[in-house]
Motif scaffolding. Sequence first.
Motif, PDB file in Angstrom:
ATOM      1  N   VAL A 139       0.825  -1.207   0.000  1.00 47.31           N
ATOM      2  CA  VAL A 139       0.000   0.000   0.000  1.00 47.31           C
ATOM      3  C   VAL A 139       0.860   1.258   0.000  1.00 47.31           C
ATOM      4  N   GLY A 140       2.170   1.086   0.019  1.00 46.43           N
ATOM      5  CA  GLY A 140       3.068   2.231  -0.006  1.00 46.43           C
ATOM      6  C   GLY A 140       4.511   1.778   0.042  1.00 46.43           C
ATOM      7  N   THR A 141       5.402   2.741  -0.085  1.00 47.96           N
ATOM      8  CA  THR A 141       6.841   2.504  -0.010  1.00 47.96           C
ATOM      9  C   THR A 141       7.468   3.595   0.849  1.00 47.96           C
ATOM     10  N   VAL A 142       8.385   3.209   1.729  1.00 46.58           N
ATOM     11  CA  VAL A 142       9.069   4.170   2.590  1.00 46.58           C
ATOM     12  C   VAL A 142      10.368   4.590   1.907  1.00 46.58           C
ATOM     13  N   PRO A 143      10.586   5.886   1.676  1.00 48.15           N
ATOM     14  CA  PRO A 143      11.861   6.323   1.085  1.00 48.15           C
ATOM     15  C   PRO A 143      13.041   5.845   1.933  1.00 48.15           C
ATOM     16  N   ILE A 144      14.059   5.280   1.279  1.00 43.03           N
ATOM     17  CA  ILE A 144      15.136   4.635   2.029  1.00 43.03           C
ATOM     18  C   ILE A 144      16.287   5.580   2.372  1.00 43.03           C
TER      19      ILE A 144
END
Length: 307
Positions: A139-144
Amino acid sequence: MVPTPVTASPISQFRLGSDETRFGKLEFLGGLVLGSSDALFGSVSSIRFLDDGTQFVSVLDTGHWLRGRVQRDPDGRLAGLTDVRITSMTDALGRLEAQKYFMDSEGVAVRGAEILVSYERKHRVDVYPAGDFERARPVGTVPILIPEGLLRANGGLETVVTAPKASPLQGAAVIVAERSVDESGNLLAAILDGPRKGRFSVAARDAFAVSDGTFLPSGDLLLLERRFNLATGVAMRIRRIRAGDLVPGAVVEGDVLIEATMADQIDNMEGIDALPMPDGSLHLILVSDDNHSVFQRTLMLEFRLDE
Protein backbone atom coordinates in the motif's frame (compact mmCIF):
# COMPACT_ATOMS: atom_id res chain seq x y z
CA MET A 1 -4.99 -23.36 2.57
CA VAL A 2 -3.33 -26.61 3.66
CA PRO A 3 -0.68 -26.04 6.37
CA THR A 4 2.92 -26.86 5.49
CA PRO A 5 4.18 -29.89 7.44
CA VAL A 6 7.34 -29.11 9.42
CA THR A 7 9.52 -31.57 11.30
CA ALA A 8 11.62 -30.50 14.29
CA SER A 9 14.63 -32.19 15.90
CA PRO A 10 15.82 -30.75 19.23
CA ILE A 11 19.20 -29.10 19.82
CA SER A 12 20.17 -29.48 23.47
CA GLN A 13 23.78 -28.28 23.25
CA PHE A 14 24.91 -25.08 21.58
CA ARG A 15 28.62 -25.85 21.79
CA LEU A 16 29.32 -29.22 20.23
CA GLY A 17 30.25 -31.82 22.84
CA SER A 18 29.73 -29.42 25.77
CA ASP A 19 26.96 -28.84 28.31
CA GLU A 20 27.99 -25.20 28.69
CA THR A 21 25.02 -22.83 28.46
CA ARG A 22 26.59 -19.40 29.02
CA PHE A 23 27.99 -17.67 25.95
CA GLY A 24 28.94 -14.05 26.37
CA LYS A 25 25.88 -12.17 27.58
CA LEU A 26 23.52 -14.95 26.52
CA GLU A 27 22.25 -18.19 28.03
CA PHE A 28 21.40 -20.95 25.57
CA LEU A 29 17.92 -22.38 26.18
CA GLY A 30 17.56 -24.81 23.29
CA GLY A 31 16.89 -25.01 19.61
CA LEU A 32 15.48 -26.94 16.69
CA VAL A 33 16.60 -28.28 13.33
CA LEU A 34 13.62 -27.73 11.04
CA GLY A 35 12.67 -29.52 7.85
CA SER A 36 9.73 -30.06 5.54
CA SER A 37 8.60 -32.11 2.57
CA ASP A 38 7.44 -28.83 1.01
CA ALA A 39 10.14 -27.68 -1.41
CA LEU A 40 9.33 -24.03 -0.66
CA PHE A 41 10.32 -24.35 3.00
CA GLY A 42 13.73 -22.82 3.76
CA SER A 43 15.70 -19.70 2.81
CA VAL A 44 14.36 -17.87 5.88
CA SER A 45 15.65 -14.29 5.87
CA SER A 46 13.99 -12.66 8.88
CA ILE A 47 11.47 -13.38 11.64
CA ARG A 48 9.11 -11.24 13.72
CA PHE A 49 6.92 -12.47 16.55
CA LEU A 50 3.45 -11.05 17.05
CA ASP A 51 2.07 -9.80 20.34
CA ASP A 52 1.01 -13.20 21.70
CA GLY A 53 4.63 -14.40 21.61
CA THR A 54 3.84 -17.62 19.74
CA GLN A 55 2.76 -16.51 16.26
CA PHE A 56 5.43 -15.27 13.90
CA VAL A 57 5.83 -13.81 10.42
CA SER A 58 8.91 -14.46 8.28
CA VAL A 59 10.03 -13.64 4.77
CA LEU A 60 11.93 -16.03 2.54
CA ASP A 61 14.44 -14.63 0.07
CA THR A 62 12.57 -16.54 -2.63
CA GLY A 63 9.79 -13.96 -2.37
CA HIS A 64 7.44 -15.82 -0.03
CA TRP A 65 5.72 -15.15 3.26
CA LEU A 66 6.07 -17.78 5.96
CA ARG A 67 3.88 -17.64 9.03
CA GLY A 68 3.30 -20.07 11.85
CA ARG A 69 3.31 -20.67 15.56
CA VAL A 70 5.98 -22.05 17.89
CA GLN A 71 5.18 -24.95 20.18
CA ARG A 72 6.85 -25.47 23.56
CA ASP A 73 7.30 -28.52 25.74
CA PRO A 74 6.15 -28.66 29.41
CA ASP A 75 9.47 -27.08 30.47
CA GLY A 76 8.96 -24.13 28.13
CA ARG A 77 11.59 -25.15 25.57
CA LEU A 78 11.07 -24.92 21.83
CA ALA A 79 9.42 -28.12 20.62
CA GLY A 80 8.22 -27.48 17.07
CA LEU A 81 6.21 -25.35 14.67
CA THR A 82 2.53 -25.60 13.84
CA ASP A 83 0.03 -23.81 11.59
CA VAL A 84 2.84 -23.09 9.11
CA ARG A 85 1.79 -21.52 5.83
CA ILE A 86 3.88 -20.34 2.87
CA THR A 87 2.38 -17.91 0.36
CA SER A 88 3.69 -15.90 -2.58
CA MET A 89 4.52 -12.23 -2.11
CA THR A 90 3.31 -9.64 -4.60
CA ASP A 91 4.83 -6.28 -5.46
CA ALA A 92 2.94 -3.08 -6.28
CA LEU A 93 2.58 -4.08 -9.95
CA GLY A 94 1.31 -7.55 -9.16
CA ARG A 95 4.58 -9.34 -9.95
CA LEU A 96 5.06 -12.59 -8.05
CA GLU A 97 8.07 -14.29 -6.52
CA ALA A 98 9.10 -15.97 -9.79
CA GLN A 99 10.79 -12.69 -10.76
CA LYS A 100 13.75 -12.76 -8.34
CA TYR A 101 15.01 -9.29 -9.26
CA PHE A 102 11.81 -7.68 -8.00
CA MET A 103 11.05 -9.96 -5.03
CA ASP A 104 14.34 -10.68 -3.19
CA SER A 105 12.81 -10.12 0.26
CA GLU A 106 15.39 -9.92 3.05
CA GLY A 107 13.92 -8.14 6.08
CA VAL A 108 10.54 -7.78 7.76
CA ALA A 109 9.19 -5.56 10.54
CA VAL A 110 5.76 -5.24 12.13
CA ARG A 111 4.61 -1.73 13.05
CA GLY A 112 1.01 -1.47 14.20
CA ALA A 113 -1.24 -2.03 11.19
CA GLU A 114 1.74 -2.18 8.82
CA ILE A 115 4.26 -4.82 7.83
CA LEU A 116 7.45 -3.43 6.30
CA VAL A 117 9.58 -5.56 3.98
CA SER A 118 13.06 -4.67 2.72
CA TYR A 119 14.23 -5.94 -0.67
CA GLU A 120 17.61 -6.35 -2.32
CA ARG A 121 18.42 -5.99 -6.03
CA LYS A 122 15.37 -3.75 -6.60
CA HIS A 123 16.18 -1.83 -3.40
CA ARG A 124 13.14 -0.62 -1.48
CA VAL A 125 11.05 -0.91 1.69
CA ASP A 126 7.45 -1.75 0.86
CA VAL A 127 4.52 -1.40 3.26
CA TYR A 128 1.87 -4.13 3.44
CA PRO A 129 -1.39 -4.07 5.43
CA ALA A 130 -0.88 -6.27 8.49
CA GLY A 131 -4.41 -7.63 8.40
CA ASP A 132 -4.22 -9.12 4.91
CA PHE A 133 -0.53 -9.09 4.01
CA GLU A 134 -0.46 -12.58 2.50
CA ARG A 135 -2.85 -11.62 -0.30
CA ALA A 136 -2.23 -7.90 -0.59
CA ARG A 137 -0.09 -5.74 -2.79
CA PRO A 138 1.97 -3.08 -0.99
CA VAL A 139 0.00 0.00 0.00
CA GLY A 140 3.07 2.23 -0.01
CA THR A 141 6.84 2.50 -0.01
CA VAL A 142 9.07 4.17 2.59
CA PRO A 143 11.86 6.32 1.08
CA ILE A 144 15.14 4.64 2.03
CA LEU A 145 17.28 7.84 2.16
CA ILE A 146 20.31 5.94 0.81
CA PRO A 147 21.03 6.52 -2.91
CA GLU A 148 20.37 3.27 -4.77
CA GLY A 149 23.68 3.59 -6.58
CA LEU A 150 25.50 3.00 -3.28
CA LEU A 151 23.73 -0.30 -2.61
CA ARG A 152 25.17 -3.56 -3.88
CA ALA A 153 22.78 -5.82 -5.79
CA ASN A 154 23.41 -8.73 -3.42
CA GLY A 155 24.44 -6.94 -0.25
CA GLY A 156 21.86 -4.19 0.10
CA LEU A 157 18.90 -3.75 2.44
CA GLU A 158 19.21 -6.92 4.50
CA THR A 159 17.66 -5.44 7.65
CA VAL A 160 14.54 -3.44 8.43
CA VAL A 161 13.43 -3.05 12.03
CA THR A 162 11.16 -0.70 13.97
CA ALA A 163 11.99 0.93 17.29
CA PRO A 164 9.66 0.84 20.31
CA LYS A 165 7.36 3.84 20.51
CA ALA A 166 8.61 4.61 24.03
CA SER A 167 12.22 4.99 22.89
CA PRO A 168 14.33 7.87 21.57
CA LEU A 169 13.47 6.85 17.99
CA GLN A 170 9.73 6.86 18.82
CA GLY A 171 8.74 3.92 16.61
CA ALA A 172 10.91 4.83 13.63
CA ALA A 173 11.90 2.31 10.99
CA VAL A 174 15.62 1.62 10.62
CA ILE A 175 17.48 -0.07 7.76
CA VAL A 176 21.01 -1.47 7.70
CA ALA A 177 22.84 -2.70 4.62
CA GLU A 178 24.44 -6.13 4.55
CA ARG A 179 27.67 -5.26 2.74
CA SER A 180 27.17 -1.87 1.09
CA VAL A 181 29.57 0.67 2.58
CA ASP A 182 30.21 4.41 2.71
CA GLU A 183 33.41 6.18 1.70
CA SER A 184 35.02 5.14 4.99
CA GLY A 185 34.19 1.47 4.54
CA ASN A 186 31.38 1.40 7.10
CA LEU A 187 27.99 -0.18 6.48
CA LEU A 188 25.25 2.12 5.22
CA ALA A 189 22.24 2.60 7.48
CA ALA A 190 19.36 5.03 7.98
CA ILE A 191 16.58 6.04 10.34
CA LEU A 192 13.71 6.39 7.89
CA ASP A 193 11.31 8.57 9.89
CA GLY A 194 10.67 10.07 13.30
CA PRO A 195 12.58 12.74 15.26
CA ARG A 196 16.04 11.38 14.38
CA LYS A 197 15.44 10.79 10.69
CA GLY A 198 18.66 10.59 8.71
CA ARG A 199 21.56 8.42 7.63
CA PHE A 200 24.19 6.85 9.88
CA SER A 201 26.78 4.09 9.52
CA VAL A 202 27.64 0.86 11.30
CA ALA A 203 31.34 0.20 11.82
CA ALA A 204 32.36 -2.79 9.68
CA ARG A 205 34.60 -5.17 11.60
CA ASP A 206 36.28 -8.53 10.98
CA ALA A 207 34.57 -9.19 7.62
CA PHE A 208 31.16 -9.75 9.25
CA ALA A 209 28.03 -8.74 7.33
CA VAL A 210 24.78 -7.62 8.99
CA SER A 211 21.93 -10.03 8.30
CA ASP A 212 19.13 -8.80 10.62
CA GLY A 213 18.36 -6.79 13.72
CA THR A 214 15.87 -6.30 16.52
CA PHE A 215 15.16 -3.57 19.04
CA LEU A 216 15.07 -4.19 22.77
CA PRO A 217 12.35 -2.53 24.88
CA SER A 218 14.99 -0.02 26.05
CA GLY A 219 15.51 1.21 22.49
CA ASP A 220 18.91 -0.47 22.13
CA LEU A 221 19.43 -2.14 18.75
CA LEU A 222 20.80 -5.67 18.36
CA LEU A 223 22.47 -6.50 15.06
CA LEU A 224 22.91 -10.09 13.93
CA GLU A 225 26.01 -10.63 11.80
CA ARG A 226 27.39 -13.56 9.84
CA ARG A 227 30.64 -14.42 8.13
CA PHE A 228 31.78 -17.20 5.83
CA ASN A 229 35.13 -18.11 4.36
CA LEU A 230 36.63 -21.38 3.21
CA ALA A 231 39.36 -21.33 5.85
CA THR A 232 37.19 -21.03 8.97
CA GLY A 233 33.66 -21.78 7.75
CA VAL A 234 30.64 -19.93 9.14
CA ALA A 235 30.61 -17.56 12.10
CA MET A 236 27.94 -15.52 13.87
CA ARG A 237 28.04 -12.40 16.02
CA ILE A 238 25.49 -10.20 17.80
CA ARG A 239 26.27 -6.56 18.59
CA ARG A 240 24.31 -4.23 20.87
CA ILE A 241 24.03 -0.58 19.82
CA ARG A 242 22.92 1.81 22.56
CA ALA A 243 19.78 3.85 21.86
CA GLY A 244 21.56 7.12 22.50
CA ASP A 245 24.10 6.40 19.77
CA LEU A 246 21.48 6.11 17.02
CA VAL A 247 21.57 9.61 15.58
CA PRO A 248 22.08 10.98 12.05
CA GLY A 249 25.73 11.17 11.05
CA ALA A 250 26.93 8.71 13.69
CA VAL A 251 29.22 5.74 13.14
CA VAL A 252 28.02 3.18 15.66
CA GLU A 253 30.17 0.34 16.97
CA GLY A 254 28.35 -1.39 19.81
CA ASP A 255 29.30 -4.14 22.24
CA VAL A 256 29.62 -7.79 21.24
CA LEU A 257 27.13 -9.99 23.10
CA ILE A 258 28.17 -13.30 21.55
CA GLU A 259 30.43 -14.64 18.84
CA ALA A 260 30.04 -18.21 17.61
CA THR A 261 31.94 -20.42 15.18
CA MET A 262 31.86 -23.87 13.62
CA ALA A 263 32.40 -25.26 17.14
CA ASP A 264 28.81 -24.19 17.85
CA GLN A 265 25.38 -25.11 16.51
CA ILE A 266 25.08 -22.38 13.91
CA ASP A 267 24.57 -22.15 10.18
CA ASN A 268 23.92 -19.19 7.89
CA MET A 269 22.22 -17.15 10.62
CA GLU A 270 19.89 -14.58 9.04
CA GLY A 271 17.04 -13.70 11.41
CA ILE A 272 16.70 -12.46 14.99
CA ASP A 273 13.86 -11.20 17.15
CA ALA A 274 13.53 -10.22 20.80
CA LEU A 275 10.71 -11.90 22.70
CA PRO A 276 9.56 -10.55 26.10
CA MET A 277 8.51 -13.46 28.31
CA PRO A 278 5.76 -13.63 30.96
CA ASP A 279 8.37 -13.88 33.75
CA GLY A 280 9.90 -10.55 32.71
CA SER A 281 12.97 -12.04 31.02
CA LEU A 282 13.93 -11.30 27.44
CA HIS A 283 14.56 -14.12 24.98
CA LEU A 284 16.20 -13.95 21.57
CA ILE A 285 15.06 -16.21 18.74
CA LEU A 286 17.50 -16.74 15.86
CA VAL A 287 16.84 -18.48 12.54
CA SER A 288 19.09 -19.56 9.69
CA ASP A 289 18.81 -19.53 5.90
CA ASP A 290 19.63 -22.91 4.36
CA ASN A 291 19.66 -21.50 0.80
CA HIS A 292 17.70 -24.64 -0.12
CA SER A 293 21.00 -26.51 0.01
CA VAL A 294 21.45 -30.09 1.22
CA PHE A 295 24.67 -28.93 2.88
CA GLN A 296 22.93 -26.39 5.14
CA ARG A 297 20.22 -26.47 7.80
CA THR A 298 17.24 -24.39 8.88
CA LEU A 299 17.83 -23.73 12.57
CA MET A 300 15.79 -21.99 15.25
CA LEU A 301 17.81 -21.13 18.36
CA GLU A 302 16.68 -19.54 21.62
CA PHE A 303 18.75 -17.59 24.16
CA ARG A 304 18.01 -15.61 27.30
CA LEU A 305 19.60 -12.16 27.34
CA ASP A 306 21.43 -11.29 30.55
CA GLU A 307 20.57 -7.65 31.13
